[in-house]
Design a protein around this motif. Structure first.
Motif, mmCIF file in Angstrom:
data_model
loop_
_atom_site.group_PDB
_atom_site.id
_atom_site.type_symbol
_atom_site.label_atom_id
_atom_site.label_comp_id
_atom_site.label_asym_id
_atom_site.label_seq_id
_atom_site.Cartn_x
_atom_site.Cartn_y
_atom_site.Cartn_z
ATOM 1 N N SER A 22 -10.345 -1.775 -11.043
ATOM 2 C CA SER A 22 -8.892 -1.753 -10.909
ATOM 3 C C SER A 22 -8.273 -1.170 -12.161
ATOM 4 O O SER A 22 -8.842 -1.239 -13.252
ATOM 5 C CB SER A 22 -8.341 -3.165 -10.654
ATOM 6 O OG SER A 22 -8.416 -3.953 -11.834
ATOM 7 N N GLY A 23 -7.097 -0.567 -11.999
ATOM 8 C CA GLY A 23 -6.360 -0.004 -13.120
ATOM 9 C C GLY A 23 -5.040 0.556 -12.630
ATOM 10 O O GLY A 23 -4.868 0.809 -11.426
ATOM 11 N N ASN A 24 -4.104 0.743 -13.525
ATOM 12 C CA ASN A 24 -2.812 1.324 -13.173
ATOM 13 C C ASN A 24 -2.864 2.845 -13.308
ATOM 14 O O ASN A 24 -3.849 3.411 -13.791
ATOM 15 C CB ASN A 24 -1.711 0.740 -14.059
ATOM 16 C CG ASN A 24 -1.425 -0.719 -13.730
ATOM 17 O OD1 ASN A 24 -1.576 -1.144 -12.581
ATOM 18 N ND2 ASN A 24 -1.019 -1.485 -14.724
ATOM 19 N N MET A 25 -1.810 3.486 -12.863
ATOM 20 C CA MET A 25 -1.695 4.931 -13.005
ATOM 21 C C MET A 25 -1.903 5.292 -14.471
ATOM 22 O O MET A 25 -1.393 4.634 -15.367
ATOM 23 C CB MET A 25 -0.328 5.407 -12.538
ATOM 24 C CG MET A 25 -0.107 5.229 -11.038
ATOM 25 S SD MET A 25 -1.297 6.119 -10.013
ATOM 26 C CE MET A 25 -0.880 7.818 -10.417
ATOM 27 N N GLY A 26 -2.649 6.338 -14.704
ATOM 28 C CA GLY A 26 -3.030 6.701 -16.056
ATOM 29 C C GLY A 26 -4.491 6.412 -16.311
ATOM 30 O O GLY A 26 -5.098 6.980 -17.221
ATOM 31 N N THR A 27 -5.051 5.508 -15.502
ATOM 32 C CA THR A 27 -6.495 5.261 -15.560
ATOM 33 C C THR A 27 -7.189 6.356 -14.764
ATOM 34 O O THR A 27 -6.846 6.609 -13.609
ATOM 35 C CB THR A 27 -6.849 3.889 -14.965
ATOM 36 O OG1 THR A 27 -6.111 2.876 -15.634
ATOM 37 C CG2 THR A 27 -8.325 3.607 -15.106
ATOM 38 N N GLY A 29 -2.801 0.731 -9.133
ATOM 39 C CA GLY A 29 -1.377 0.449 -8.972
ATOM 40 C C GLY A 29 -0.517 1.426 -9.752
ATOM 41 O O GLY A 29 -0.950 1.994 -10.753
ATOM 42 N N ASN A 30 0.726 1.607 -9.295
ATOM 43 C CA ASN A 30 1.639 2.496 -10.011
ATOM 44 C C ASN A 30 2.270 1.810 -11.220
ATOM 45 O O ASN A 30 2.890 2.453 -12.065
ATOM 46 C CB ASN A 30 2.742 2.993 -9.075
ATOM 47 C CG ASN A 30 3.716 1.886 -8.688
ATOM 48 O OD1 ASN A 30 3.289 0.787 -8.319
ATOM 49 N ND2 ASN A 30 5.013 2.163 -8.769
ATOM 50 N N ASN A 44 -4.593 2.603 -3.145
ATOM 51 C CA ASN A 44 -3.402 2.750 -3.975
ATOM 52 C C ASN A 44 -2.314 1.779 -3.549
ATOM 53 O O ASN A 44 -1.997 1.667 -2.355
ATOM 54 C CB ASN A 44 -2.866 4.184 -3.875
ATOM 55 C CG ASN A 44 -3.842 5.200 -4.445
ATOM 56 O OD1 ASN A 44 -3.983 5.335 -5.650
ATOM 57 N ND2 ASN A 44 -4.529 5.919 -3.552
ATOM 58 N N LEU A 45 -1.750 1.084 -4.537
ATOM 59 C CA LEU A 45 -0.620 0.193 -4.298
ATOM 60 C C LEU A 45 0.591 0.723 -5.057
ATOM 61 O O LEU A 45 0.471 1.159 -6.216
ATOM 62 C CB LEU A 45 -0.937 -1.233 -4.736
ATOM 63 C CG LEU A 45 -2.046 -1.919 -3.914
ATOM 64 C CD1 LEU A 45 -3.370 -1.880 -4.657
ATOM 65 C CD2 LEU A 45 -1.666 -3.351 -3.575
ATOM 66 N N PHE A 63 0.839 -1.198 0.000
ATOM 67 C CA PHE A 63 0.000 0.000 0.000
ATOM 68 C C PHE A 63 0.874 1.249 0.000
ATOM 69 O O PHE A 63 1.955 1.272 0.600
ATOM 70 C CB PHE A 63 -0.922 0.010 1.216
ATOM 71 C CG PHE A 63 -1.920 -1.107 1.227
ATOM 72 C CD1 PHE A 63 -2.956 -1.129 0.304
ATOM 73 C CD2 PHE A 63 -1.817 -2.145 2.143
ATOM 74 C CE1 PHE A 63 -3.884 -2.156 0.305
ATOM 75 C CE2 PHE A 63 -2.740 -3.173 2.145
ATOM 76 C CZ PHE A 63 -3.769 -3.193 1.217
ATOM 77 N N LYS A 64 0.393 2.291 -0.670
ATOM 78 C CA LYS A 64 1.179 3.511 -0.779
ATOM 79 C C LYS A 64 1.324 4.196 0.570
ATOM 80 O O LYS A 64 2.392 4.704 0.912
ATOM 81 C CB LYS A 64 0.539 4.457 -1.796
ATOM 82 C CG LYS A 64 1.433 5.613 -2.182
ATOM 83 C CD LYS A 64 0.884 6.369 -3.375
ATOM 84 C CE LYS A 64 1.858 7.458 -3.825
ATOM 85 N NZ LYS A 64 1.353 8.198 -5.010
#
Length: 456
Positions: A354-359, A253-254, A373-374, A217-218
């Motif tokens: 769910s999605g990565n950074m940019g989503t 996620g990053n 955030n992970l 986790f962030k």
């Protein structure tokens, strides 16, 4: 009477190891337990409609035989006769118990387990004789939609996949196993139970934190938000009504391989015993992101009686009008697929993405979301070592332990007078009051507290 005689002879032969009951059945007494052999059911004979017999009369007779067995139910939302069946999903090893509509073809063979259908066959000489004969598909169809049949079937509203705590008159109760007439609910005999209702609070917190200790986790707030996602499906019985809305849980996620969907699967494994993932609904994916396609998925989910919807691996912008509407709507109305019939469901679905950074999300969706955030900053994500390499498998074997821990948090909140959460979330005020209150009371933080990581 003949059956009783046969069993009496059997009892005499087994001497003191058996006894004949009043109903004609025999109980065989073993060393450790008692095994009961029930006498064969003498099926009633029911004359099929026709020959001056009305369809409504036939439907009434069939209903009288089948109504007390709790195999068929009337689902008022769809005005259909349904059964509780196992629904296999393509990406899930286990089977989900959900609603299955009873078709006329299915009803023909199912009904014959309860009675023997017959009709008169007339001969050329004017005489007639009784002949056993299956009901026609048209007759089965008439019975299934008949008020005479539907009104006698037990009404069912929802399926519980676990022993759901319910707050009634400031006391916690549980649904009955099988059919519960009070709640119009079904709880499978194989569903996990809350086996330790006296668990200490500190032990419960250790169990829940242990589930998430290997996730990157962030910050601490993201762990708090993940725990709130775990608790949320278990809180429906604490609300003023079951279909109080809760926020979207967005696992972000990053980079790839940080475990966002695996983290999203933790609540699913606890409450349902399997993790189902739906295709992306974002604009970065083609073919599955249109409003119409998503609408079909939602109506199918509600027909099956599922209470969770997770869309994985989204990319680009998530901009879906149907998702925006259904997130905050207490009810959902739409046309049944393939039929000219509109149905209305209580909306008890918890949504996650769910999605990565940019989503990214539209402002409306972002304001209705809890972000988890992970963040992993090393080069090789596959080099990580986990204390529980197969966390989902461990959860599956320890569902009762985890459910007992969740129940402990709920009971602690009730014992302390059900205090409201310290933070507010105007779009989901009752969820914030209950979920936030439970977590504040246990010292687990509050999911409604805003973080700089929430910016979409």
């Amino acid at each position: 009477e003949r059956t009783k005689e046969v069993y009496a002879l059997l009892a005499e032969d087994l001497k003191n190891k058996s006894k004949v009951n009043e109903d004609g059945s025999v109980s065989l007494v073993g060393i450790k337990d008692e095994v009961k052999i029930t006498k064969p059911i003498n099926k009633k004979r029911i004359m099929l409609p026709g020959d001056d017999k009305l369809d409504s009369t036939f439907a009434n007779e069939v209903a009288e035989i089948m109504k007390g067995d709790y195999k068929l139910f009337h689902r008022s939302e769809t005005s259909e006769i349904v059964e509780i069946g196992k629904i296999r999903h393509y990406n899930c090893e286990d089977e989900f118990r959900g609603f299955k509509s009873v078709t006329p073809k299915r009803f023909i063979t199912l009904a014959e387990k309860y009675f023997i259908p017959w009709r008169y066959i007339y001969k050329k000489d004017g005489s007639c004789e009784e002949k056993i004969q299956s009901m026609k598909q048209s007759t089965a169809d008439i019975v299934l939609v008949s008020d005479d049949f539907q009104d006698k079937m037990p009404v069912i509203n929802r399926i519980f996949t676990f022993q759901q705590p319910i707050l009634l008159n400031k006391k916690l109760i549980f649904p009955k196993v099988g059919y519960d007439q009070r709640l119009g609910s079904w709880l499978s005999y194989e569903s996990p139970k809350i086996s330790n209702q006296d668990m200490e609070l500190e032990e419960a917190k250790l169990i829940i934190n242990d589930l998430y200790k290997d996730f990157c986790f962030k910050d601490k707030q993201d762990l708090t938000n993940a725990i709130s996602a775990l608790l949320t499906p278990g809180l429906r019985g604490l609300y003023s009504i079951f279909n109080i809305r809760d926020p979207i849980f967005f696992y972000r996620g990053n980079r790839e391989r940080v475990g966002k969907d695996y983290c999203a699967g933790v609540p699913a494994m606890v409450y349902e015993g399997c993790h189902l993932e739906e295709s992306p609904i974002s604009n970065g994916e083609r073919g599955n992101n249109s409003n119409d396609e998503f609408r079909k998925k939602i109506i199918s989910t509600m027909i099956e009686g599922r209470k969770r919807f997770h869309s994985s691996n989204n990319k680009g912008l998530i901009n879906n009008a149907v998702l925006e509407g259904v997130t905050t709507s207490l009810t959902y109305s739409d046309r049944l697929l393939g039929k000219n019939k509109t149905v209305k469901f209580d909306n008890e679905i918890t949504f996650s993405l769910s999605g990565n950074m940019g989503t990214s999300l539209t402002p409306d969706l972002a304001n209705r979301s809890i972000f988890i955030n992970l963040f992993f900053d090393k080069e090789d994500a596959n080099s990580r070592i986990f204390s529980k390499p197969d966390l989902h498998g461990w959860i599956l074997k320890n569902r009762e332990l985890i459910l007992s821990a969740i129940y402990c948090l709920i009971k602690n909140w009730v014992d302390n007078g059900c205090p409201k959460g310290k933070e507010t979330f105007s779009s989901f005020s009752e969820w914030a009051s209950v979920c936030g209150g439970i977590m504040d009371c246990a010292g687990l933080g509050n999911p409604c507290k805003k973080s700089e990581n929430d910016l979409a």
